[in-house]
Write an enzyme that holds these catalytic residues in place. Sequence first.
Site, PDB file in Angstrom:
ATOM      1  N   PHE A  74       0.586  -0.992   0.315  1.00  0.00           N
ATOM      2  CA  PHE A  74      -0.424   0.261   0.351  1.00  0.00           C
ATOM      3  C   PHE A  74       0.348   1.865  -0.165  1.00  0.00           C
ATOM      4  O   PHE A  74       2.165   1.297   0.301  1.00  0.00           O
ATOM      5  CB  PHE A  74      -0.799   0.068   0.795  1.00  0.00           C
ATOM      6  CG  PHE A  74      -2.048  -1.435   0.454  1.00  0.00           C
ATOM      7  CD1 PHE A  74      -1.700  -2.588   1.535  1.00  0.00           C
ATOM      8  CD2 PHE A  74      -2.859  -0.567   0.875  1.00  0.00           C
ATOM      9  CE1 PHE A  74      -3.229  -2.698   1.277  1.00  0.00           C
ATOM     10  CE2 PHE A  74      -4.501  -1.252   1.280  1.00  0.00           C
ATOM     11  CZ  PHE A  74      -3.935  -2.739   0.676  1.00  0.00           C
ATOM     12  N   CYS A  75      -0.095   2.235  -0.426  1.00  0.00           N
ATOM     13  CA  CYS A  75       0.892   3.170  -0.375  1.00  0.00           C
ATOM     14  C   CYS A  75       1.751   4.062   0.807  1.00  0.00           C
ATOM     15  O   CYS A  75       1.040   3.395   2.270  1.00  0.00           O
ATOM     16  CB  CYS A  75       0.099   4.534  -0.623  1.00  0.00           C
ATOM     17  SG  CYS A  75       0.120   6.037  -0.389  1.00  0.00           S
ATOM     18  N   PRO A  76       2.428   4.356   0.992  1.00  0.00           N
ATOM     19  CA  PRO A  76       3.653   5.350  -0.066  1.00  0.00           C
ATOM     20  C   PRO A  76       4.649   3.952  -0.622  1.00  0.00           C
ATOM     21  O   PRO A  76       5.795   4.767  -1.135  1.00  0.00           O
ATOM     22  CB  PRO A  76       3.924   6.234   0.697  1.00  0.00           C
ATOM     23  CG  PRO A  76       4.065   5.682   2.377  1.00  0.00           C
ATOM     24  CD  PRO A  76       3.258   5.318   2.575  1.00  0.00           C
TER      25      PRO A  76
END
Lengths: 130, 76
Positions: free
Chosen positions: B13-15
């Site tokens: 997942f981000c980042p």
Amino acid sequence: MSVAKISIMVISGSLERLQMAAMVASVGAVSGDQVTVFLSMNALPYFIKGHSATAPAEGAFGRTMEGKNVPPFLELFQKATEFGDAKIFPCSMAMDVLSAKGEDMEPYLGEPIGLTKFLTNAEGGQILTF
Amino acid sequence: MAENKIIDGRNTFCPGPLMELIAGMKQASVGDVLELLSTDDGSAADVPAWVSKIGYELLGHEKVEGVWHIKVRKTK
């Protein structure tokens, strides 16, 4: 390329707040922003070598996040200093309260500073608190 | 000679994907093209913004069978 000055005060020990602080620090730093992080209160212990790296979830989102492959907040803070130019300082007052010394802390932290220095450095930019 | 490299940021997942791309960029030479693979829609929106801010060149940005392919040339 515009450069923003972002000063982040991290005092919470909860997963969601530590995670968001780490995300702001790392993404800001790698985008060229001037990022300073000030660690105190319940956030500081996580940066003592040997301390557990998992923080308790504050709510439902945190519990959901725990089961997903999200970059750990400590790793993001470290990347903020390695990939960007972020400076991460432990609060000298909190260090004294915990009887912690510089050598006890993660190596990517700077020297302990107090609020006067933090607030002076933050002038002209924005201060975020987690 | 410019090289093409694949950076696999899938299933994070981000980042995460952005950080993987940056790690790759640090190793890359000017002129190299990095292709970031990501399954995270949030990163697919954020990575081009980073590319633009830093001043690299976005060569491609498409989703194929659930995977984003984001091609970036290191221009400096």
